[in-house]
Write a protein that holds these residues in place. Structure first.
Motif: not given
Length: 159
Positions: A44-57
């Motif tokens: 519901l925030w008025p701007f867009e954010l990309t969310v990413r997470a990592s534990v390694g490739r």
């Protein structure tokens, strides 16, 4: 819910790393379940954010992370500036802050010079955002690992 998920990663990551990476339910928890929860928490925030997470490739990373990126600046963790929760699993602590991505800098300048440049850039970030300096700590962080990328992350942490 998201804070408890991040805390769970901090508490359980050391144990998860002792198990095989391929097919890990813990990896799925971090990279899918936690990301979905993070996306829901900012829906519901008025701007867009990309969310990413990592534990390694292909193997467990020294430092797992959850990042929130402004897509006008970056959508990947290898360049740009973004907000990230860096997890120090050995100490079970979390550093939430604004960081300068490390990969492109250390690739272009080498690790020693790249880390110096990261420190300079984090200083520039702090000077560009003086209204936030008093609200956040700018002391160096420790991610509990001598792994090169973990040390790079420490150098790229602005606040």
């Amino acid at each position: 819910m998201l804070p408890s998920m991040i805390a769970h990663v901090a508490n359980e990551y050391t144990y998860a790393r002792a198990k095989p990476f391929a097919g890990s339910d813990f990896r799925v928890f971090v990279t899918l379940d936690m990301v979905k929860e993070a996306q829901a928490s900012i829906a519901l925030w008025p701007f867009e954010l990309t969310v990413r997470a990592s534990v390694g490739r292909s193997h467990w990373a020294a430092v797992p992370w959850l990042a929130f990126m402004n897509p006008r600046i970056t959508q990947v963790a290898t360049h740009g500036v973004y907000v990230v929760a860096l997890i120090n699993a050995p100490d079970q602590t979390i550093s939430l802050g604004l960081v300068h991505a490390t990969h492109a800098v250390t690739r272009d300048f080498g690790r020693v010079k790249g880390r110096q440049i990261l420190l300079e850039r984090t200083d520039v970030i702090r000077k560009a955002l003086p209204e936030f300096v008093s609200l956040f700590e700018s002391d160096p962080i420790s991610l509990g690992s001598p792994a090169p990328l973990a040390v790079d992350y420490e150098h790229g942490f602005a606040f």
